[in-house]
Design a protein around this motif. Structure first.
Motif, PDB file in Angstrom:
ATOM      1  N   ASP A 183     -19.216  56.637  22.872  1.00 57.50           N
ATOM      2  CA  ASP A 183     -19.478  55.834  24.305  1.00 57.50           C
ATOM      3  C   ASP A 183     -18.440  55.333  24.791  1.00 57.50           C
ATOM      4  O   ASP A 183     -17.854  55.454  26.148  1.00 57.50           O
ATOM      5  N   PHE A 184     -17.714  54.616  23.853  1.00 53.02           N
ATOM      6  CA  PHE A 184     -16.491  53.733  24.439  1.00 53.02           C
ATOM      7  C   PHE A 184     -15.353  54.788  24.832  1.00 53.02           C
ATOM      8  O   PHE A 184     -14.518  54.690  25.703  1.00 53.02           O
ATOM      9  N   LEU A 185     -15.023  55.786  24.053  1.00 53.09           N
ATOM     10  CA  LEU A 185     -14.121  56.696  24.639  1.00 53.09           C
ATOM     11  C   LEU A 185     -14.186  57.569  25.771  1.00 53.09           C
ATOM     12  O   LEU A 185     -13.232  57.860  26.502  1.00 53.09           O
ATOM     13  N   ILE A 186     -15.502  57.841  25.932  1.00 55.98           N
ATOM     14  CA  ILE A 186     -16.093  58.502  26.946  1.00 55.98           C
ATOM     15  C   ILE A 186     -15.715  57.517  28.555  1.00 55.98           C
ATOM     16  O   ILE A 186     -15.093  58.044  29.486  1.00 55.98           O
ATOM     17  N   ALA A 187     -15.947  56.356  28.197  1.00 54.13           N
ATOM     18  CA  ALA A 187     -15.788  55.426  29.354  1.00 54.13           C
ATOM     19  C   ALA A 187     -14.642  55.078  29.577  1.00 54.13           C
ATOM     20  O   ALA A 187     -13.906  55.060  30.601  1.00 54.13           O
ATOM     21  N   GLN A 188     -13.453  55.123  28.461  1.00 51.34           N
ATOM     22  CA  GLN A 188     -12.110  54.697  28.600  1.00 51.34           C
ATOM     23  C   GLN A 188     -11.361  55.979  29.183  1.00 51.34           C
ATOM     24  O   GLN A 188     -10.510  55.858  30.261  1.00 51.34           O
ATOM     25  N   ILE A 205      -8.078  55.617  37.382  1.00 48.18           N
ATOM     26  CA  ILE A 205      -6.684  54.925  37.748  1.00 48.18           C
ATOM     27  C   ILE A 205      -5.702  55.757  38.044  1.00 48.18           C
ATOM     28  O   ILE A 205      -4.850  55.808  38.912  1.00 48.18           O
ATOM     29  N   ASN A 206      -5.657  56.849  37.300  1.00 44.21           N
ATOM     30  CA  ASN A 206      -4.731  58.028  37.876  1.00 44.21           C
ATOM     31  C   ASN A 206      -5.039  58.579  39.272  1.00 44.21           C
ATOM     32  O   ASN A 206      -4.127  58.897  39.905  1.00 44.21           O
ATOM     33  N   ASN A 207      -6.124  58.744  39.596  1.00 46.56           N
ATOM     34  CA  ASN A 207      -6.537  59.175  40.907  1.00 46.56           C
ATOM     35  C   ASN A 207      -6.030  58.181  41.973  1.00 46.56           C
ATOM     36  O   ASN A 207      -5.847  58.683  42.994  1.00 46.56           O
TER      37      ASN A 207
END
Length: 75
Positions: free
Chosen positions: A58-63, A70-72
């Protein structure tokens, strides 16, 4: 082909088939109740590790979503 070679190949195939059948038979008898072989500590540790793995996923998905946002915004 010589009949010696054919006989050797047949014996080898029968030998390996026997080994596979023995292994399959042993697995079937020991897998009736898998919790019998584990202590309560081992079961608790397995549950903890499964929960921790789910949290990490879940953390990796949220990250990943955060980094995409941020990139957008930079563009």
């Amino acid at each position: 082909m010589n009949w010696y070679l054919i006989a050797l190949l047949v014996l080898a195939v029968l030998f390996f088939l026997g080994l596979v059948l023995l292994e399959y038979g042993e697995d079937e008898t020991t897998s009736n109740n898998p919790t019998e072989n584990y202590s309560q500590d081992e079961i608790a540790l397995a549950e903890f590790l499964e929960t921790r793995e789910a949290i990490n996923e879940d953390f990796l998905i949220a990250q990943k979503k955060l980094l995409e946002t941020i990139n957008n915004e930079r563009r």
